[in-house]
Design a protein around this motif. Sequence first.
Motif, short mmCIF file in Angstrom:
data_model
loop_
_atom_site.label_atom_id
_atom_site.label_comp_id
_atom_site.label_asym_id
_atom_site.label_seq_id
_atom_site.Cartn_x
_atom_site.Cartn_y
_atom_site.Cartn_z
N MET A 42 9.49 1.51 0.55
CA MET A 42 8.58 0.96 1.54
C MET A 42 9.06 1.38 2.93
O MET A 42 10.24 1.31 3.24
N GLY A 43 8.12 1.84 3.76
CA GLY A 43 8.48 2.26 5.11
C GLY A 43 7.27 2.43 5.99
O GLY A 43 6.24 2.95 5.56
N CYS B 85 4.01 -4.72 2.57
CA CYS B 85 4.61 -5.77 1.73
C CYS B 85 3.64 -6.25 0.66
O CYS B 85 4.03 -6.43 -0.50
N ALA B 86 2.40 -6.44 1.05
CA ALA B 86 1.39 -6.91 0.09
C ALA B 86 1.22 -5.91 -1.05
O ALA B 86 1.07 -6.29 -2.22
N GLU B 87 1.26 -4.63 -0.72
CA GLU B 87 1.11 -3.60 -1.75
C GLU B 87 2.33 -3.57 -2.67
O GLU B 87 2.19 -3.41 -3.89
N VAL B 88 3.51 -3.73 -2.11
CA VAL B 88 4.72 -3.76 -2.94
C VAL B 88 4.69 -4.97 -3.86
O VAL B 88 5.03 -4.86 -5.05
N LEU C 26 2.77 9.22 -2.75
CA LEU C 26 2.52 8.51 -1.51
C LEU C 26 1.33 7.57 -1.65
O LEU C 26 0.28 7.94 -2.18
N VAL C 27 1.51 6.35 -1.15
CA VAL C 27 0.45 5.35 -1.12
C VAL C 27 0.31 4.86 0.32
O VAL C 27 1.27 4.35 0.89
N ARG C 28 -0.87 5.02 0.91
CA ARG C 28 -1.12 4.54 2.29
C ARG C 28 -2.04 3.33 2.21
O ARG C 28 -3.09 3.39 1.57
#
Length: 268
Positions: free
Chosen positions: A221-222, A98-101, A265-267
């Motif tokens: 987001m997942g 969530c913080a990244e989004v 992809l972002v981890r």
Amino acid sequence: MSEHPLSGNVAKSVPVAPDDRRRALLGLVRAEGRLSVQQLSEHLGVSVETLRRDVRVLEDAGLLERVGGVVMPVESSSYETGLQFRSQRDLEEKRRICAEVVRRLGEAQTVFIDEGFHPLLLAQSLPEKRELVIVTASVPIAYHVADRPNLHVQLLGGRVRGNTLGTVGPSVEDALSQLHLDLAVIGANGVSDTGGMTTPDEAVAKVKRTAMGVSRRRLFMGAHHEFGVTAMVQFAKLTDFEAVVTGRELTAARARRFVDAGAALVRV
């Protein structure tokens, strides 16, 4: 958690055939959400060794997941977990996502937020002093953030799904189709490197597709456990999103498969 089969003096009915026993095991885990190996062994009246073998068979079939000594259900083409179970799973990871989004909102002023517990966490994480118009098909999102003065929430009216309290149907799709949004934040029940983003419900898939179609930008987001899972209805490809955000719990080896398939992809 409900008090379904583990409460009170419920008589144990032990299916003799392995397939019947495994069906009983799967039904029990899906009803309760998460149970220990010991609890399942005692309830089904089988040894821990037998129970573990059954769990391995169902894991290999993609129907159950075991983390340590706890057994949990997995989304499938015909089964979808409810909000209560989702609210207890991978919370730290989901908050990081969530913080990244939020960091990737950019200049967006109008945002579609998908239904589900993880999108609810996102809505609750939105900045306190930033004016945003939030369009959503999620009754819980509308309920929990509509009183924030900086958020202007538009709930799309339609049939309410009991499992997730999301709205679906032609009225939702029609209302969405009239809009022009800056950003859509979308979730899924499953993400496959070959089949893209999927959900068990065609009505839900239609809402997601419509939201993506009217949005200038799209973020996915997942949590990591959704990757490698395929539900019945595909609604998007990996390449439809400017970023596919998940947790670092998705291993580098598995992440590589999605990157090779075209996902940004972002981890985190």
